[in-house]
Design an enzyme around this catalytic site. Structure first.
Site, PDB file in Angstrom:
ATOM      1  N   VAL A 114       0.866  -1.171  -0.038  1.00  0.00           N
ATOM      2  CA  VAL A 114       0.106  -0.066   0.079  1.00  0.00           C
ATOM      3  C   VAL A 114       0.707   1.305  -0.101  1.00  0.00           C
ATOM      4  CG1 VAL A 114      -1.589   1.231   1.483  1.00  0.00           C
ATOM      5  CG2 VAL A 114      -1.997  -1.245   1.059  1.00  0.00           C
ATOM      6  N   ALA A 115       2.002   1.195   0.715  1.00  0.00           N
ATOM      7  CA  ALA A 115       2.945   2.413   0.718  1.00  0.00           C
ATOM      8  C   ALA A 115       3.583   2.689  -0.420  1.00  0.00           C
ATOM      9  CB  ALA A 115       3.904   2.262   1.761  1.00  0.00           C
ATOM     10  N   GLU A 138      -0.436   7.329  -4.520  1.00  0.00           N
ATOM     11  CA  GLU A 138      -1.941   7.611  -4.328  1.00  0.00           C
ATOM     12  C   GLU A 138      -2.003   9.232  -4.870  1.00  0.00           C
ATOM     13  OE1 GLU A 138      -0.573   7.887  -0.469  1.00  0.00           O
ATOM     14  OE2 GLU A 138      -0.508   6.450  -1.812  1.00  0.00           O
ATOM     15  N   ASP A 156      -9.212  24.774 -41.307  1.00  0.00           N
ATOM     16  CA  ASP A 156     -10.245  25.082 -42.251  1.00  0.00           C
ATOM     17  C   ASP A 156      -9.763  26.403 -42.921  1.00  0.00           C
ATOM     18  OD1 ASP A 156     -12.403  25.429 -43.785  1.00  0.00           O
ATOM     19  OD2 ASP A 156     -13.701  26.789 -42.506  1.00  0.00           O
TER      20      ASP A 156
END
Length: 335
Positions: A107-108, A112, A154
């Site tokens: 998890v570390a 995140e 265009d």
């Protein structure tokens, strides 16, 4: 009039489309399509069916996430195995503690805060672009623009002013150019289409007075104008109208001049007594900043600038050369 052959959308002079402005007179039309079967409907259908591709940054994020996921799992397994080999598991509590440690490390290792950081960076990019008068609706458009190497533009209204303007009058006889322009303006002032307006405006700018010299004017839609001036028949309009419908001819001594007419302009043909008297060249002038903007794009790292237009090949080629784009596509349809 019935179109005798397939033509580019902009050349279908016998058709009207959603959004067409009626500036004068009345008319009848046959409805050939409604809803999604119209040209506007086709464009809407294409837009709704277009899938958004992931930007380079989104693809990179997906790749990094995949690599991180695999790396985290490998690290967790390695830690768990190392603990089992070096210290061993005496009971269930040791197994649980080792699992918790491996999961904690996994998890570390997950960044995140990466998504939040990217959002802030893109938001700062939007702010900087807004300071340069460029408004961006979606954040990821900032990153997409930064990764762009090809830009398509265009022609009409973007590189040009979309304001037909008289460039020159080429005489095919002894008459003076101003007299021929005055004659053309005398006929064209009764009709509101853009090329007629260009002729009339040019006559006004030259202070040419064009009183009513003609008899009743006959206007043939999408072809030209026919009338009599001093008992001489005068016609002005398209090449098809003047040379085929009215059977006008060119004086042989001016044939070379006709053959070398500048192809980058639209042409109005003026004939007197079935003899070509003048060709009026109409242009859609370039925006003053167009060529410089193309240079700026290339200096900013854009490797290719492409122009796309529904206009004819000759007009597109001339504008592309003047503005300095790398490629151009003429007679392009929305689909």
């Amino acid at each position: 009039d019935t179109l005798t052959e397939a033509k580019a959308l902009g050349d279908r002079a016998n058709m009207i489309f959603n959004g067409t402005s009626v500036t004068q007179g009345t008319g009848r039309a046959i409805v050939t399509g409604t809803g999604m079967n119209t040209q506007v409907g086709k464009i809407a259908d294409m837009l709704s069916a277009t899938e958004d591709e992931k930007t380079p940054l989104q693809k990179e994020m997906d790749y990094v996430s995949k690599i991180l996921g695999i790396a985290v799992c490998v690290i967790a397994v390695v830690v768990l195995v190392a603990l089992a080999v070096l210290e061993g598991f005496n009971d269930v509590h040791d197994v649980i503690d080792s699992l918790l440690l491996a999961v904690s490390l996994a998890v570390a290792a997950v960044p995140e805060g990466l998504a939040a950081i990217l959002t802030v960076v893109l938001a700062l990019g939007v702010q900087r672009m807004a300071a340069h008068n460029a408004i961006v609706k979606k954040l990821h458009s900032v990153e997409t623009l930064g990764s762009a190497s090809v830009i398509c533009s265009d022609k009409t209204g973007t590189l040009t002013k979309a304001q037909p303007t008289l460039h020159s009058v080429i005489a095919f006889g002894e008459e003076k150019e101003d007299d021929l322009l005055c004659l053309a303006a005398c006929l064209e002032e009764h009709f509101p289409h853009s090329m007629a307006k260009a002729v009339v405006d040019a006559a006004k700018e030259c202070n040419l007075s064009h009183e009513e010299m003609h008899s009743k004017v006959e206007y043939i839609v999408a072809h030209g104008i026919s009338s009599y001036i001093n008992d001489k028949k005068v016609v002005i309009g398209s090449s098809h109208f003047v040379f085929e419908d009215e059977e006008c001819t060119i004086d042989p001594q001016y044939q070379d001049r006709y053959d070398t007419l500048p192809s980058e302009y639209s042409h109005l043909y003026l004939a007197i007594e079935h003899k070509l008297a003048a060709v009026i060249c109409i242009e859609d002038p370039l925006r003053e900043e167009a060529a410089e903007m193309v240079k700026s794009l290339k200096a900013a790292g854009i490797t290719k600038v492409v122009m796309m237009t529904g206009d004819s090949e000759r007009t597109a080629a001339a504008i592309a050369k003047r503005v300095g784009v790398d490629e151009y596509y003429a007679e392009v349809l929305p689909e």
